[in-house]
Design an enzyme around this catalytic site. Structure first.
Site, PDB file in Angstrom:
ATOM      1  N   GLU A 198      60.575 -37.434  41.640  1.00  0.00           N
ATOM      2  CA  GLU A 198      59.618 -36.932  42.632  1.00  0.00           C
ATOM      3  C   GLU A 198      59.212 -38.000  43.645  1.00  0.00           C
ATOM      4  OE1 GLU A 198      57.928 -33.376  39.742  1.00  0.00           O
ATOM      5  OE2 GLU A 198      56.543 -34.997  40.312  1.00  0.00           O
ATOM      6  N   GLU A 316      63.797 -29.839  37.156  1.00  0.00           N
ATOM      7  CA  GLU A 316      62.563 -29.744  36.364  1.00  0.00           C
ATOM      8  C   GLU A 316      61.752 -28.575  36.889  1.00  0.00           C
ATOM      9  OE1 GLU A 316      60.173 -33.375  35.868  1.00  0.00           O
ATOM     10  OE2 GLU A 316      58.373 -32.143  36.125  1.00  0.00           O
TER      11      GLU A 316
END
Length: 520
Positions: A198, A316
């Protein structure tokens, strides 16, 4: 009053399931001539995270000892749950991976432990992975035939810029290279390495510019090729493992160039915060669920144009972020979101879908303390066993609360259809039509000439959609006395009748004699 309503709902659902009440008739059209997408053979994936027990959100601490550093690797249920997939793809990573160093080589001098730290990324200090723990993890993976993706720390060597979240500088790969060299020398099988978590686009706690991240990926690819010279066993390289942004992803793929990255991973938390009181309503709202489709479509198109050598992955996805919803994410109703996501992403040519998590938080496929499978575990296992990698176009003109997805069956002839009925009051009778010029009529399927099909009906215990116990064809799915995953046997049904789909239920249907040239 609520108890009475629940009892009445369960009685009505039971009656409808046994075909004693009226239902809407819906014709579902499956285009069997050509496929619309392909997934990986191992589309289903689950994650294991680095969070310590001190990870807390909304005055609750739902992780317990489910992190990679404190998980009970000798738990028999855990091993059996992984084995049942044969193989299960597992992604090792998460928020703290960019603060994790590896206790190998001489580049890192101090090996810290994750501790609460207000000024640390995500509120924690740096941590480290001892090689004896890595050995133990690999013992489990070998025993269970798991297929592993390992997320590497992408921030080593970088520094914060004047901007509060932007990190700049070259990636120092020495510690990662030592770790990968150790892993290769031990013969541990790694399916893929992923760089960072991220950090793309606006990031979360930290971010990188697309061109710099692309250069880091190129460096990782060169290390992989050096340490794993055999192309047959060479791990794939994945990235950027974050939230989709069109321009960032385009730049990343253009700068990294052909074949630097093998899978383009992005994360999805489209349900919002786990504490959201409307979470359960979002999960049951087909219009809300459809809003994320544009993201899947856009990424599919960007990869096709700028990185056709790679494939899009959901790297994810836990639905609701910050550990999921306490009373929702581990219950039956969450399957409306999760299985719909599986079906939807497959139609947009995504190769893999990694569920956050296998165990840990409120959204684990396994209960964090007892390790007993939650309902979504069984939904995922049925998908893995029944749904092949070839995706067929499927549509109907019935209620939007009816969701349908079709694949060629896995390792067997015919097709398997996933049917989700999110209505809490209406049963649906589904007739399957082969939408092909040769077979314009309802095609009555046969199994071994006996006019039969295989059905797997998933319903919640006592009709309570927030139950963490799921029924298969009316029988609760429970571990055996030896803590094995129960057998998932179908109900054999006369194909002259439509598929009866009860309210608040999920159904897999396998039709062996469906004539689909795309499945030949």
């Amino acid at each position: 009053m609520a108890g009475l309503r629940l009892a009445v709902s369960w009685i009505l659902a039971s009656l409808c399931f046994s075909s004693l009440c009226a239902a809407d008739d819906v014709k579902v059209f499956v285009q069997g001539v050509t496929s619309i997408a392909k997934t990986d053979d191992n589309f289903i994936c689950a994650t294991l995270d680095w969070w310590p027990s001190e990870k807390c959100d909304y005055n609750q601490c739902p992780w317990g000892k489910a992190g990679l550093l404190n998980l009970d690797l000798n738990n028999k249920i855990l091993a059996n749950a992984i084995k049942a997939f044969d193989p299960l793809r597992i992604r090792l990573g998460g928020s703290l991976q960019d603060q994790l160093v590896y206790q190998v080589g001489d580049f890192i001098k101090k090996f810290p432990h994750f501790k609460k730290q207000d000024d640390g990324l995500f509120g924690f200090s740096k941590g480290s992975l001892p090689m004896d723990r890595w050995d133990q993890l690999n013992d489990l993976f070998k025993q269970t035939n798991a297929k592993i993706t390992f997320g590497l720390n992408a921030l080593i060597g970088k520094r914060k810029s004047d901007n509060s979240t932007l990190w700049v500088g070259e990636w120092n790969s020495k510690n990662a290279r030592d770790f990968m060299k150790y892993t290769a020398s031990k013969g541990y099988k790694i399916d893929s390495y992923e760089l960072g978590n991220e950090l793309c686009a606006s990031g979360v706690s930290a971010r990188l510019e697309a061109d710099q991240y692309a250069k880091d990926i190129i460096q990782l690819k060169e290390i992989v090729k050096e340490l794993y010279p055999d192309r047959e066993t060479q791990p794939r390289v994945l990235g950027p493992a974050g939230f989709y942004d069109t321009e960032w992803f385009k730049t990343f793929l253009e700068v990294s160039g052909p074949h630097a990255v093998d899978g383009v991973t992005h994360h999805i938390y489209n349900l919002g915060a786990g504490v959201d009181k409307t979470l359960i309503n979002k999960i049951q709202d087909p219009y809300f669920l459809d809003e994320i489709a544009e993201t899947f479509k856009d990424l599919e198109n960007v990869v096709k144009e700028f990185g056709p050598w790679a494939g899009p992955w959901v790297g994810e996805s836990g639905g609701a972020y910050n550990s999921g919803g306490k009373d929702v994410s581990h219950t039956f109703v969450n399957g409306f979101w999760y299985l719909d996501q599986l079906g939807m992403t497959a139609t947009f040519n995504h190769k893999v879908y990694c569920r956050q998590t296998l165990i840990g938080g409120n959204y684990g496929l396994l209960n964090t303390t007892s390790f007993i499978p939650n309902p979504d575990y069984y939904g995922a296992l049925l998908w893995h066993r029944l749904m092949g990698k070839t995706v067929l176009a499927t549509n109907h003109f019935g209620s939007p609360y009816l969701r349908t997805y079709t694949h060629c069956s896995k390792q067997k002839p015919g097709i398997t259809m996933l049917i989700i009925n999110m209505s809490n009051s209406t049963s649906i009778d589904v007739s399957v039509t082969n939408d092909e010029n040769k077979y314009p009529h309802n095609y009555r399927m046969t199994v071994n000439g006996s006019n039969q099909r295989e059905e797997y009906h998933l319903t919640p215990k006592d009709g309570n959609i927030q139950s963490d116990v799921v029924l298969l064809n009316g029988t609760p799915l429970q571990l055996t006395s030896s803590q094995d995953i129960p057998s998932l046997s179908p109900m054999i049904v006369d194909s002259s009748s439509p598929i009866r789909v009860a309210p608040d239920s999920i159904v897999y249907v396998t039709i062996r004699d469906f004539k689909a040239p795309a499945c030949a």
